[in-house]
Design a protein around this motif. Structure first.
Motif, PDB file in Angstrom:
ATOM      1  N   TYR A  36      63.732  94.918  50.884  1.00 41.57           N
ATOM      2  CA  TYR A  36      62.445  94.363  51.321  1.00 41.57           C
ATOM      3  C   TYR A  36      61.712  93.726  50.143  1.00 41.57           C
ATOM      4  CZ  TYR A  36      58.025  93.748  53.712  1.00 41.57           C
ATOM      5  OH  TYR A  36      56.902  93.195  54.253  1.00 41.57           O
ATOM      6  N   GLU A  40      60.485  89.855  50.000  1.00 42.40           N
ATOM      7  CA  GLU A  40      59.142  89.395  49.639  1.00 42.40           C
ATOM      8  C   GLU A  40      59.178  88.460  48.435  1.00 42.40           C
ATOM      9  OE1 GLU A  40      56.842  93.051  49.280  1.00 42.40           O
ATOM     10  OE2 GLU A  40      55.919  92.556  51.206  1.00 42.40           O
ATOM     11  N   ARG A  44      59.566  85.626  51.682  1.00 43.10           N
ATOM     12  CA  ARG A  44      59.615  86.164  53.044  1.00 43.10           C
ATOM     13  C   ARG A  44      60.331  85.222  54.013  1.00 43.10           C
ATOM     14  NH1 ARG A  44      54.353  89.627  54.240  1.00 43.10           N
ATOM     15  NH2 ARG A  44      55.977  90.842  55.201  1.00 43.10           N
TER      16      ARG A  44
END
Length: 66
Positions: A36, A40, A44
């Motif tokens: 994740y 980011e 994204r």
């Protein structure tokens, strides 16, 4: 009294195997968190999920020498 005062007490070394056991059990969560972060950092953008996961997996396994 210990011969070397900077040497850790033997009791502090006992948790090593338990800690590694926890890392192995938590590995998918740790990889997910890193993937994740990569998502980011990459703005994204979707479509790179597998690449982010595989990179995270490589980084985490290397970090923990797995």
């Amino acid at each position: 009294m210990k011969a070397n005062p900077t040497e850790p007490e033997p009791e502090t070394l006992k948790y090593g195997a338990d800690t590694m056991s926890c890392v192995i059990r938590c590995l998918p969560h740790i990889i997910r968190e890193r993937a994740y972060q990569l998502f980011e950092a990459g703005g994204r953008q979707s479509g790179h999920e597998l690449d982010d996961w595989l990179q995270a997996e490589r980084e985490i396994k290397h970090h923990f020498s797995l």
